[in-house]
Design an enzyme around this catalytic site. Structure first.
Site, PDB file in Angstrom:
ATOM      1  N   GLU A 208       0.806  -1.223   0.000  1.00  0.00           N
ATOM      2  CA  GLU A 208       0.000   0.000   0.000  1.00  0.00           C
ATOM      3  C   GLU A 208       0.837   1.269   0.000  1.00  0.00           C
ATOM      4  O   GLU A 208       0.806   2.046   0.964  1.00  0.00           O
ATOM      5  CB  GLU A 208      -0.961  -0.012   1.188  1.00  0.00           C
ATOM      6  CG  GLU A 208      -1.918  -1.193   1.152  1.00  0.00           C
ATOM      7  CD  GLU A 208      -3.070  -1.072   2.140  1.00  0.00           C
ATOM      8  OE1 GLU A 208      -3.001  -0.220   3.047  1.00  0.00           O
ATOM      9  OE2 GLU A 208      -4.041  -1.826   1.993  1.00  0.00           O
ATOM     10  N   GLU A 399      -5.228  -8.570   0.002  1.00  0.00           N
ATOM     11  CA  GLU A 399      -5.923  -8.360   1.273  1.00  0.00           C
ATOM     12  C   GLU A 399      -7.388  -8.070   0.990  1.00  0.00           C
ATOM     13  O   GLU A 399      -7.712  -7.383   0.027  1.00  0.00           O
ATOM     14  CB  GLU A 399      -5.385  -7.144   2.050  1.00  0.00           C
ATOM     15  CG  GLU A 399      -4.040  -7.319   2.664  1.00  0.00           C
ATOM     16  CD  GLU A 399      -3.580  -6.078   3.451  1.00  0.00           C
ATOM     17  OE1 GLU A 399      -4.430  -5.290   3.917  1.00  0.00           O
ATOM     18  OE2 GLU A 399      -2.360  -5.915   3.577  1.00  0.00           O
TER      19      GLU A 399
HETATM   20  C1  FCB Z   1      -4.565  -2.395   5.302  1.00  0.00           C
HETATM   21  C2  FCB Z   1      -3.173  -2.742   5.774  1.00  0.00           C
HETATM   22  C3  FCB Z   1      -3.125  -3.913   6.715  1.00  0.00           C
HETATM   23  C4  FCB Z   1      -4.277  -3.907   7.698  1.00  0.00           C
HETATM   24  C5  FCB Z   1      -5.596  -3.698   6.990  1.00  0.00           C
HETATM   25  C6  FCB Z   1      -6.809  -3.701   7.899  1.00  0.00           C
HETATM   26  O1  FCB Z   1      -4.601  -1.081   4.867  1.00  0.00           O
HETATM   27  O2  FCB Z   1      -2.349  -3.065   4.662  1.00  0.00           O
HETATM   28  O3  FCB Z   1      -1.876  -3.899   7.351  1.00  0.00           O
HETATM   29  O4  FCB Z   1      -4.065  -3.011   8.695  1.00  0.00           O
HETATM   30  O5  FCB Z   1      -5.555  -2.481   6.276  1.00  0.00           O
END
Ligand code: FCB
Length: 493
Positions: A208, A399
């Site tokens: 990110e 994710e």
């Molecule tokens: C993302 C992050 C991860 C976690 C999630 C909930 O932005 O990459 O580390 O905190 O959110």
């Protein structure tokens, strides 16, 4: 292509809806396909391909603990969380899930969940305590042991090289806005991949990049807590250069290694149908979703700012030859997806930044315990859009997840039905995007474990596994059992 439940992709594309969905006829835009679908078809049973990869994700600072052990140096997150008032409930990652000592237990959990990929990150200050120089063998050993345990369990290690824990010494020397950091980072990547590249074949360079530059240097709510938009924009450019250089460093070690980055993304939906809001939504997409992809794959920045010579005005700091440095034909794009954004236009400079964009959360869907809106259609639309814009690059969902605070009941079971429903909704949306042609090969749920959630400390629980932070006892939640079944059959009902 293996079995699809109702019909295969080619058959689908020959239907009227399929034709509308094919890449050539849809204009760039928002929610078009979702609007075409009947609600009942959104939950039609879906069979993921046999070779689809099911995984879970974590990050070093959020789970490892052992913050000053075996020669590890201080990171900006150690400094941030040790500063009173920065993190909710004064939480720190000093112990977190103690995974540094309990990694075998965590690999056993992945196994019990039938997962075949584990996305974890390497803590840079474990490898180079001060951010440069000779590597710390104990730090490297830890990741060797972890990777070996994963391989032994037939789980693919997907290793992120930077999930936000910059060595504090490098922040003291200027942090990400300092161009020298690109070379420091490349050096760290080189020593790490040289050691682990015989075991780990899949790498994410960054996690990110927009979030750690924007929240860390622009808004100051993450480490290193700076609030300066110009520095934030400079940092984004240094990160883009670092991404290109790290990519080349990894490929020089072994050209077969698969290299991508995990990008945070939100579907950017215009708040109204006005042209101004639509254009603002496109700028929001440019800055928030593809600011680190376009330079890598196309050698240029996307149009995120209104006006003439916007990059110069924003002080991004592009020098002659830089865009060649940023180029990196990434082998895959990682998508981290949590929620959509609604976008309206504001006069440039009067919004949160100079993009002339005001973004806010949607509130048509139900909220998680973190008050994030649940709107699976937006996931479908974003995945579909990215797969269309970068046609030839495979996607991995690196994710996706939700925070719910469900606790053990009197029998010790964690009945987190809301997480099951969240996953069903988002995975059906993903399946639809795949039916519509998106080339997605993996899904990683965030997270394997309840863990340290950055500025929220321990106030959020994203895990498939419940962690009792007093005893470190791990218990698989109902959602974990549900996911384990899906991972073994690929069959989503
Ligand atoms: C993302 C992050 C991860 C976690 C999630 C909930 O932005 O990459 O580390 O905190 O959110």
């Amino acid at each position: 292509m293996s079995k699809w439940n109702s019909f295969n992709r080619r058959e689908f594309l020959s239907t009227a809806l399929g034709a509308a969905a094919s890449f050539s006829v849809l204009p760039s835009g928002h929610r078009l396909l979702s609007e075409l679908l009947e609600p009942q078809s959104k939950f039609a049973p879906f069979q993921f391909p046999d070779d689809f990869i099911w995984g879970a994700a974590t990050a070093a600072y959020q789970i490892e603990g052992a913050w000053a052990e075996d020669g590890k140096g201080e990171s900006i997150w150690d400094r941030f969380s040790h500063t009173p008032g920065r993190v909710k409930g004064a939480g720190t990652g000093d112990v977190a899930c103690d995974s540094y000592h309990r990694y075998k237990e965590d690999v056993a959990l992945l196994n019990a969940l039938n997962l075949t990929s584990y996305r974890f990150s390497i803590s840079w200050p474990r490898i180079q305590p001060d951010g440069s120089g000779a590597p710390n063998p104990k730090g490297l050993d830890y990741y060797k042991r972890l990777s070996d345990a994963l391989l032994e369990a037939k789980i693919r290690p997907l290793c992120t090289l930077y999930h936000w824990d910059l060595p504090q010494k490098l922040e003291d020397a200027g942090g990400w806005p300092n161009r020298d950091l690109a070379a420091r980072f490349t050096d760290y990547v080189d020593v790490t991949v040289r050691t682990l590249g015989d075991r780990v074949s899949h790498w994410c360079i960054f996690n990110e990049p927009w979030v750690f530059t924007f929240l860390g240097y622009g808004r100051g709510i993450h480490a290193p807590a700076r609030e300066n938009f110009a520095e934030c924009m400079r940092a984004t450019h240094v990160v883009n250069i670092a991404q290109g250089q790290a990519f080349r460093a990894i490929k020089a070690i072994n050209s077969k290694l698969q290299v991508g980055t995990a990008f945070s993304m939100s579907n950017c939906e215009p708040a109204t149908k006005s042209d101004a809001d639509r254009q603002a939504a496109d700028r929001a997409h440019a800055i928030g979703n593809v600011w680190f992809i376009h330079p890598a794959l196309r050698g240029e920045y996307p149009k995120a700012f209104p006006g003439e010579n916007p990059l110069g005005l924003m002080g991004v700091g592009v020098k002659s030859g830089d865009m060649d440095l940023c180029r990196a034909p990434l082998d895959f794009l990682g998508i981290n997806y949590y929620r959509r954004q609604l976008i309206s236009a504001v006069p440039p400079g009067s919004g949160e930044d100079a993009t002339g964009v005001h973004n806010f959360d949607g509130h048509e869907g139900p909220l998680t315990d973190f008050a994030w809106e649940i709107w699976p259609d937006s996931f479908h639309d974003l995945v579909f859009r990215i797969s269309r814009e970068y046609k030839t690059t495979p996607l991995e969902i690196t994710e996706n997840g939700c925070s719910y605070l469900d606790c053990p009941d009197e029998h010790g079971r964690i009945p987190d039905e809301r997480r099951v429903q969240f996953m069903r909704g988002y995975l059906h949306a993903l399946g639809r995007a795949m039916l519509h042609g998106a080339n997605v090969r993996a899904y990683h749920h965030w997270s394997l474990l309840d863990n340290f959630e950055w500025a929220e400390g321990y106030a959020q629980r994203f895990g498939l596994t419940y962690v009792d932070f007093r005893t470190q006892k791990r218990t698989i939640k109902d959602s974990g059992h549900w996911y384990a079944k899906l991972a073994s059959t690929g069959s989503l009902t």
